[in-house]
Design an enzyme around this catalytic site. Structure first.
Site, mmCIF file in Angstrom:
data_model
loop_
_atom_site.group_PDB
_atom_site.id
_atom_site.type_symbol
_atom_site.label_atom_id
_atom_site.label_comp_id
_atom_site.label_asym_id
_atom_site.label_seq_id
_atom_site.Cartn_x
_atom_site.Cartn_y
_atom_site.Cartn_z
ATOM 1 N N HIS A 376 -34.676 -23.330 38.802
ATOM 2 C CA HIS A 376 -34.969 -22.235 39.899
ATOM 3 C C HIS A 376 -36.066 -21.278 39.520
ATOM 4 O O HIS A 376 -36.561 -20.562 40.221
ATOM 5 C CB HIS A 376 -33.707 -21.778 40.453
ATOM 6 C CG HIS A 376 -32.714 -20.965 39.232
ATOM 7 N ND1 HIS A 376 -32.041 -22.084 38.282
ATOM 8 C CD2 HIS A 376 -32.495 -19.820 38.839
ATOM 9 C CE1 HIS A 376 -31.577 -20.928 37.540
ATOM 10 N NE2 HIS A 376 -31.881 -19.939 37.796
ATOM 11 N N ASP A 377 -35.936 -20.945 38.206
ATOM 12 C CA ASP A 377 -36.557 -19.724 37.630
ATOM 13 C C ASP A 377 -37.819 -20.365 36.997
ATOM 14 O O ASP A 377 -38.580 -19.696 35.891
ATOM 15 C CB ASP A 377 -36.019 -18.841 36.998
ATOM 16 C CG ASP A 377 -35.110 -17.893 37.733
ATOM 17 O OD1 ASP A 377 -35.885 -17.629 38.636
ATOM 18 O OD2 ASP A 377 -34.279 -17.110 37.211
ATOM 19 N N LYS A 380 -41.184 -18.303 35.842
ATOM 20 C CA LYS A 380 -41.089 -17.127 34.966
ATOM 21 C C LYS A 380 -41.860 -17.227 33.870
ATOM 22 O O LYS A 380 -42.435 -16.485 33.206
ATOM 23 C CB LYS A 380 -39.786 -16.741 34.645
ATOM 24 C CG LYS A 380 -39.021 -16.148 35.697
ATOM 25 C CD LYS A 380 -37.570 -15.418 35.245
ATOM 26 C CE LYS A 380 -36.678 -14.918 36.270
ATOM 27 N NZ LYS A 380 -35.538 -14.398 35.749
ATOM 28 N N HIS A 405 -43.142 -15.329 40.646
ATOM 29 C CA HIS A 405 -42.682 -16.407 39.729
ATOM 30 C C HIS A 405 -41.995 -17.625 40.797
ATOM 31 O O HIS A 405 -41.964 -18.551 40.580
ATOM 32 C CB HIS A 405 -41.559 -15.838 38.847
ATOM 33 C CG HIS A 405 -40.034 -15.748 39.518
ATOM 34 N ND1 HIS A 405 -39.726 -14.463 39.756
ATOM 35 C CD2 HIS A 405 -39.195 -16.593 39.512
ATOM 36 C CE1 HIS A 405 -38.537 -14.689 40.233
ATOM 37 N NE2 HIS A 405 -38.085 -15.821 40.102
ATOM 38 N N HIS A 431 -34.794 -19.267 46.783
ATOM 39 C CA HIS A 431 -33.542 -18.675 46.250
ATOM 40 C C HIS A 431 -33.544 -17.314 45.955
ATOM 41 O O HIS A 431 -32.511 -16.838 45.695
ATOM 42 C CB HIS A 431 -33.276 -19.445 44.702
ATOM 43 C CG HIS A 431 -33.904 -19.044 43.417
ATOM 44 N ND1 HIS A 431 -35.159 -19.379 43.268
ATOM 45 C CD2 HIS A 431 -33.482 -18.113 42.621
ATOM 46 C CE1 HIS A 431 -35.720 -18.627 42.080
ATOM 47 N NE2 HIS A 431 -34.568 -17.874 41.692
ATOM 48 N N HIS A 432 -34.683 -16.506 46.337
ATOM 49 C CA HIS A 432 -34.829 -15.046 46.195
ATOM 50 C C HIS A 432 -34.673 -14.635 47.668
ATOM 51 O O HIS A 432 -34.821 -13.476 47.757
ATOM 52 C CB HIS A 432 -35.820 -14.605 45.424
ATOM 53 C CG HIS A 432 -35.618 -14.553 43.978
ATOM 54 N ND1 HIS A 432 -34.598 -13.963 43.370
ATOM 55 C CD2 HIS A 432 -36.094 -15.365 42.887
ATOM 56 C CE1 HIS A 432 -34.612 -14.233 42.301
ATOM 57 N NE2 HIS A 432 -35.540 -14.988 41.951
ATOM 58 N N ASP A 460 -26.383 -18.604 41.229
ATOM 59 C CA ASP A 460 -27.133 -17.882 40.257
ATOM 60 C C ASP A 460 -26.649 -16.365 40.231
ATOM 61 O O ASP A 460 -26.527 -15.884 39.092
ATOM 62 C CB ASP A 460 -28.617 -17.948 40.611
ATOM 63 C CG ASP A 460 -29.601 -17.338 39.682
ATOM 64 O OD1 ASP A 460 -29.193 -17.379 38.380
ATOM 65 O OD2 ASP A 460 -30.609 -16.671 39.887
#
Length: 520
Positions: A376-377, A380, A405, A431-432, A460
Site C-alpha cells: 500500500h505504501d 514512498k 506517494h 487507501h488514502h 492501516d
C-alpha cells in the site's frame, strides 16, 4: 563540449585506477560554468556512499547532458544548472529526462545563481525534482548531505524495481506452471525465475529424491533423480545422461546426513523431509557467485517453496506462499526506509484479508487483498528523505509532494499485468481516500472508493494507532475504539467499522502473534 569522465575513489589512487573503476555511482554535473564543475568535484573528492565510489560525468549544456543520458542508463543523480544556453534549458532537460526518456529513477537536484528561475511547486511534483539550491548556499557539507540522501533514494528505487521484477516473474510463472504435468517442464520455468531472482546467467538445479529404505551400502548417486535446468533433462541412476560431480554429491550427502539446509560459496542446498515419510528430498541450486545476506534470504525463501513443489507437483499452492513472502519483502523495504517495522506490513496483510473475508468477498478476492495490501505504501520509495523523515510538521508544498506517494505506488505497480500487482495498484492509489470525500489523491467519496482501498485504509490506521512510533506511544484499546467510532462515516466506511469492532478480538490476536520487532 564534454569533459572526460572523472572518478573519485581515493586521493592516493592513480588516474588509470580510477578510470578503470567499473562500479560506482554515476553523478552527472550539468552546468555551463567550469568553476561549478571543479567545485563539485572538489566537494565530492574521496567520497564513497554505501561502500561504492562516485564517478562524475560532466556536461556543459543541456544538449551535452542529453547525449550522456542516451549513452548511460544508470545515472544515479543529475545536478542541473537551471540557466545555461537558454533561460529554460534546465527545466527542458528535466522534462526530457522524465517525459521523453521515461526515466523515473535518476534523482534530480537543481541549482542556480538566479533564484527567479527556480521551478514552481507544480513542476517539482510533476517532474519529481528532489531538491533545488542557490549556488551561493550550496556548501560542501550541504552538497555531501544532498548527494548521500539522493544516492540512497536511487538505491532504494533500484532495489524496489529489481524486487518488483522478481515478484512479477514469480507471480506470472504461477499461472504458466500450474498446468505442468512433469518435473522437467516445471524445472524449465524455475530456471527463469532463478535467473531473475539472483541475476545469474547459467544456474543449475538438481532435485533429488532419496528413498529412506534404500540399502545403506548403495551410493547416493544410485538413489536419486535430478534435473539440470540448463537443458531441462532428467537424469537418474537407471539411464544417466550426465554424471554429477563428486563435489555436488558430497554436499548432497552432507545435507542428507545433517537433515538441514546448507549454504556454500557457489550453491545452496535445501533439505525437505516432505510429507511422504518414505523419501527425503533435496533441492540443490548452483548459482555460481557469492551472495549477500539479502540474496541468501531471497534464495532461501524461494527455494523452500520450490522444493515442496517438486515433491508434490502442487506449484500453485506452494508458490503462493513464496509470492506472499516476496510481497512482504517489498513492503518491508519501504517500511524500513520510512523507519516503520516489518511486522506492520505482515499485520496489515493478514488483517486486511480477515476483514475482506468477514465482509463476504469471494475467496479469490480475499486472497488477492491479502497478498497485495503490503504494497500500500510502496510509492514512498520515491519521496525524498528530507520530507519522508522530517520530524516537524510538513510545509504545504512538502505535504503536496508526500501525497504523491499514492500516485507513485500506482504507477510502479501498474507496470505489471499480474492480478496481485493490479490489486496492489488500486490499494496504493485509494487507501488514502476518505468516506466523506475529503481524502486524496482523487477525492473519491463513499462506495466510489474501491472496497480494497476502504479495507486497507481502516486496517492501516488501526495498526498504526496501536504501534509505537518515534513520535508517539502505542494507543490503548479504548483510545483506538473511540477514534474508529469518531471517524465512522467520515474517514472510514461505517459498515466496515461496525464489522471490524464486532470482530476486534480477531485483529488483536494478529497483533499478539506478530508484535513489533518480529517481521517474519
Amino acid at each position: 563540449m564534454m569533459l572526460d569522465t572523472v572518478s573519485f575513489v581515493g586521493e592516493n589512487e592513480s588516474n588509470s585506477s580510477t578510470k578503470s573503476q567499473k562500479t560506482g555511482w554515476k553523478i552527472l554535473v550539468v552546468d555551463d560554468e567550469f568553476q561549478a564543475h571543479t567545485a563539485t568535484a572538489f566537494g565530492l573528492r574521496s567520497v564513497k556512499v554505501m561502500d561504492q565510489p562516485i564517478e562524475l560525468l560532466h556536461a556543459y549544456s543541456g544538449a551535452d547532458a542529453i547525449q550522456f543520458f542516451q549513452k548511460h542508463n544508470d545515472i544515479a543523480v543529475a545536478i542541473i544548472d537551471m540557466v545555461m544556453e537558454s533561460p529554460n534549458s534546465g527545466i527542458e532537460l528535466v522534462q526530457y529526462i522524465r517525459k521523453v526518456l521515461g526515466n523515473q529513477k535518476t534523482r534530480l537536484v537543481l541549482r542556480t545563481d538566479q533564484p527567479g528561475h527556480f521551478p514552481g511547486i507544480e513542476a517539482v511534483s510533476d517532474y519529481d525534482i528532489d531538491d533545488y539550491q542557490e549556488k551561493k548556499n550550496l556548501t560542501a557539507q550541504t552538497l555531501l548531505t544532498i548527494i548521500h540522501g539522493r544516492l540512497r533514494a536511487y538505491h532504494d528505487l533500484c532495489t524496489i524495481s529489481a524486487q518488483h521484477k522478481t515478484l512479477n516473474h514469480v507471480l506470472g510463472a504461477t499461472a504458466n506452471d500450474h498446468s505442468t504435468q512433469s518435473i522437467s517442464e516445471l524445472a524449465a520455468s524455475v530456471l527463469g525465475q532463478l535467473k531473475t531472482l539472483l541475476d545469474v546467467q547459467n544456474p543449475e538445479l538438481y532435485c533429488l529424491i532419496k528413498p529412506n529404505n534404500t540399502n545403506q551400502n548403495r551410493r547416493v548417486k544410485d538413489s536419486y533423480t535430478h534435473e539440470n535446468l540448463r537443458d531441462a533433462v532428467i537424469y537418474n541412476s537407471a539411464a544417466p545422461k550426465h554424471h554429477t560431480s563428486k563435489r555436488v554429491l558430497h554436499r548432497m550427502r552432507d545435507v542428507l546426513e545433517t537433515r538441514s539446509n546448507m549454504h556454500f560459496d557457489d550453491a545452496f542446498v535445501v533439505f525437505n523431509g516432505g510429507r511422504d515419510v518414505t523419501h527425503d528430498n533435496i533441492l540443490y541450486v548452483h548459482h555460481g557467485k557469492q551472495l549477500g545476506y539479502a540474496g541468501k534470504q531471497l534464495l532461501e525463501l524461494y527455494t523452500q517453496s520450490v522444493a515442496i513443489t517438486f515433491e508434490n507437483i502442487n506449484l500453485h499452492n506452494n508458490l503462493q506462499d513464496a509470492n506472499k513472502e516476496l510481497v512482504y519483502l517489498l513492503g518491508e523495504a519501504v517500511e524500513a526506509r520510512s523507519k516503520e517495522t516489518g511486522a506492520h506490513v505482515k499485520r496489515v496483510a493478514i488483517c486486511s484479508g480477515k476483514l475482506a473475508a468477514i465482509v463476504g468477498l469471494p475467496p479469490a478476492t480475499v486472497n488477492l487483498i491479502t497478498l497485495a495490501s503490503p504494497l500500500h505504501d510502496i510509492g514512498k520509495v520515491a519521496i525524498p528523505d528530507s520530507i519522508l523523515h522530517k520530524p516537524e510538521k510538513l510545509e504545504p508544498h512538502e505535504w503536496e509532494i508526500m501525497k504523491r506517494h499514492a500516485e507513485y505506488g500506482r504507477d510502479i505497480l501498474l507496470k505489471s499485468k499480474n492480478q496481485v500487482t493490479q490489486m496492489g495498484a488500486r490499494i496504493a492509489y485509494t487507501h488514502h481516500e476518505r468516506w466523506d470525500g475529503t481524502g486524496y489523491p482523487q477525492g473519491l467519496k463513499g462506495e466510489n472508493i474501491p472496497i480494497e482501498g476502504r479495507i486497507t485504509a481502516l486496517v492501516d490506521v488501526f495498526d498504526a494507532l496501536g504501534s509505537r512510533r518515534s513520535y508517539k506511544e502505542a494507543w490503548d484499546e479504548e483510545q483506538i475504539k473511540a477514534t474508529l467510532l469518531q471517524e465512522k462515516g467520515r474517514h472510514f466506511d461505517p459498515d466496515l467499522v461496525d464489522l471490524f469492532l464486532d470482530n476486534l478480538s480477531t485483529f488483536q490476536a494478529v497483533r499478539k502473534e506478530f508484535p513489533d520487532g518480529i517481521a517474519s
